[in-house]
Design an enzyme around this catalytic site. Structure first.
Site, PDB file in Angstrom:
ATOM      1  N   LEU A 204     -30.659 -21.926   8.678  1.00  0.00           N
ATOM      2  CA  LEU A 204     -30.382 -22.970   9.678  1.00  0.00           C
ATOM      3  C   LEU A 204     -31.694 -23.638  10.046  1.00  0.00           C
ATOM      4  CD1 LEU A 204     -28.217 -21.165  12.393  1.00  0.00           C
ATOM      5  CD2 LEU A 204     -27.439 -23.046  10.961  1.00  0.00           C
ATOM      6  N   HIS A 205     -31.752 -24.940   9.920  1.00  0.00           N
ATOM      7  CA  HIS A 205     -32.956 -25.610  10.418  1.00  0.00           C
ATOM      8  C   HIS A 205     -32.737 -27.073  10.818  1.00  0.00           C
ATOM      9  CE1 HIS A 205     -33.011 -27.191   6.324  1.00  0.00           C
ATOM     10  NE2 HIS A 205     -33.788 -28.149   6.788  1.00  0.00           N
TER      11      HIS A 205
END
Ligand code: UD1
Length: 403
Positions: A204-205
Site C-alpha cells: 500500500l502506498h
C-alpha cells in the site's frame, strides 16, 4: 546516436533494466543513464540496481523528496544542464512518476525528441498524480511505446498521431521473466518464517489510501479479518510507514499478530514472495501486471485501474477500499484458487528488444535504406525494418504496428 535514459523512483528500475541491456547489446547507441534521486533509500533504489544488473547511473541529480511542485521543479532545474551539455538525440523516460514528466518537459523545451515507454495507460482519475504525469508526458512525446491495446486506443482518442504509437509489450514483464529463476532461489520465505503457500502479500502506498486516515482505517478493518485467516506479509513503503506511525494506526497494526510488517524488499525476494502467495492485495500498478503473469489472484484496493487488460484476463479484481467489499472479494478469490497462466499479447519478455529496434529505425542518423511510403499509397503491410528476419510488420485492429 546518443540517448539519455531517465529513472527516478522504484518502479522505473524494473522498466529500465531490459532497455539498458538491449541498448548495450545493439552496440549502436551511446547511452547515458540519469537517476534523478527521487527515490534514494538503499532499499528503494540501490538494491534494485544491484539485483537487476542495471549499470551505475552516469549522473545522479540527487533531488530527493519534496512537495510535487518543488520535486518536479528541482528535477527540471538539475536535468536541463545535463541535456544541454550532452546534446542527446533523444531522452527516454519510463512510467508515470514525477521524474518522468519533469525530464520529459525539459527535453521537449530544448527541442530534443522524447520517447515514452509505458505510454497511453489511463485510470481516468485526475486526482492521481500519476494520471497527470501520464497525460502530460504522452502529449509531449515523439515516440510512444504501449504495453496493451487500451494504451493505443487512449492515445488515438487523445489525437496523438498514429505513426508515433507502437504496441511493443511490457518491459516490466521482460524483467520478471529474466529474473524468475533467480528469484526462485530466494530464501525469503524461510527468513519470514512462512510455511507453504498459505499467506497473503500486501503493498500500500497510494496517497489516496495511506495519506487519508479514514480510508487507511477502512482498509485495516479488512486486514484485521483477513490476518486471522492467513498471515499477511506487508513490506512497508516509506510513505506508508510515515503515515502509520504519525497516527494511532501504527499501534493498531502492531496489535495484529497475523500482519507481518517488513522493510521494503528487494526485487528478487518480492518476486519470490508474490509468486508463492495465495493472494496479493495491492494498490500498486506494476503488481497488477506481475500477478497476471504469475497467475496469482490480485485484489486491487482502488476504484480504477490504468491497466484494464489485467482485469479482462481475470487475475485482477478491482475491489475499492470499503471493508466489506475487500473481505468478500478475498473470500471469493481464495475459494476460486489460482488463476492459471494467461498472457496478454506481447508480454513475452521481448518488449525491450522491440523498443530498441524501433529506436534504431526512427532515430538513426544513417540514411534510411527503405523507400518512403507515399502518402497516397493505400495502407498495406510493409517490410519490417526492425525485424532481423525481414518479416512483415503486422498491425493491430487500430492499424498500430505490432512487432
Ligand atoms: C512515487 C511515485 C508513484 C510510485 C511510487 C513507487 C510520483 C508522483 N509518485 O510515489 O507513482 O508508485 O513512487 O514507490 O512520482 N521516501 C523515503 N525514501 C525514498 C523515497 C521516498 O523515505 O527513497 C519517503 C519520503 O518521506 C517521501 C515519501 O516517501 O516524502 C514519498 O516519496 P515520493 O517519491 O514523493 O512518492 P512515492 O509515494 O514514493
Amino acid at each position: 546516436m546518443r540517448i539519455i535514459s531517465v529513472v527516478g523512483a522504484r518502479p522505473n528500475f524494473m522498466k529500465i533494466a531490459p532497455i539498458m541491456e538491449q541498448i548495450a547489446l545493439c552496440g549502436e547507441i551511446e547511452s547515458l543513464l540519469v537517476h534523478t534521486g527521487q527515490h534514494y533509500d538503499q532499499r528503494m533504489s540501490d538494491l534494485f540496481f544491484d539485483q537487476l544488473g542495471i549499470p551505475e547511473p552516469d549522473i545522479n541529480l540527487e533531488v530527493g523528496s519534496a512537495s510535487h511542485a518543488v520535486q518536479t521543479a528541482n528535477i527540471m532545474k538539475a536535468f536541463e544542464p545535463v541535456v544541454i551539455e550532452h546534446k542527446p538525440d533523444a531522452v527516454l523516460v519510463v512510467g508515470d512518476v514525477n521524474s518522468t514528466v519533469a525530464c520529459g518537459l525539459v527535453a521537449v523545451k530544448l527541442g530534443v525528441k522524447l520517447v515514452h515507454v509505458e505510454a497511453g495507460l489511463r485510470s481516468f482519475d485526475r486526482s492521481m498524480p500519476e494520471e497527470i504525469n501520464r497525460v502530460l508526458t504522452d502529449s509531449m512525446s515523439d515516440l510512444l511505446f504501449c504495453t496493451e491495446q487500451s494504451g493505443v486506443d487512449n492515445l488515438l482518442r487523445e489525437g496523438i498521431s498514429r505513426d508515433k504509437i507502437f504496441l511493443t509489450g511490457n518491459v516490466m514483464i521482460d524483467t520478471l521473466l529474466n529474473n524468475k529463476a533467480k528469484a526462485d532461489e530466494s530464501t525469503i520465505l524461510r527468513e519470514l518464517g512462512l510455511d507453504g503457500d498459505n499467506f497473503a502479500v500486501l503493498t500500500l502506498h497510494r496517497p489516496s489510501n495511506v495519506d487519508d486516515v479514514t480510508v487507511f482505517a477502512r482498509i485495516l478493518d479488512a486486514l484485521e479479518v483477513i490476518q486471522k485467516d492467513m498471515p499477511i506479509v506487508f513490506p512497508v513503503h516509506p510513505r506508508t510507514r510515515r503515515d502509520l506511525y504519525s497516527t494511532s494506526l501504527g499501534e493498531r497494526v502492531d496489535g495484529m499478530a497475523g500482519l507481518r510488517l517488513s522493510d521494503p524488499l528487494g526485487y528478487l525476494d518480492f518476486l519470490k514472495l508474490m509468486s508463492s502467495a495465495k493472494i496479493v492485495l495491492t494498490d500498486s500498478g506494476g503488481i497488477q501486471e506481475e500477478t497476471t503473469i504469475l497467475g496469482i489472484p490480485c485484489l486491487t484496493l482502488r476504484e480504477n485501474t490504468e491497466r484494464p487488460i489485467t482485469v479482462q484476463i481475470g487475475s485482477n479484481h478491482l475491489v475499492g477500499t470499503q471493508t466489506q467489499r475487500i473481505v468478500e472479494a478475498y473470500r471469493r478469490a481464495v475459494k476460486g484458487g489460482p488463476n492459471g497462466h494467461h498472457v496478454p499479447p506481447l508480454w513475452d519478455g521481448r518488449a525491450a528488444e522491440r523498443i530498441v529496434r524501433i529506436l534504431l529505425d526512427k532515430l538513426s542518423k544513417r540514411p534510411n535504406p527503405l523507400p518512403k511510403v507515399r502518402r497516397d499509397t493505400p495502407r498495406r503491410p510493409r517490410a519490417n525494418p526492425a525485424s532481423p528476419d525481414g518479416s512483415v510488420l503486422s498491425r493491430s485492429s487500430t492499424g498500430i504496428p505490432v512487432i
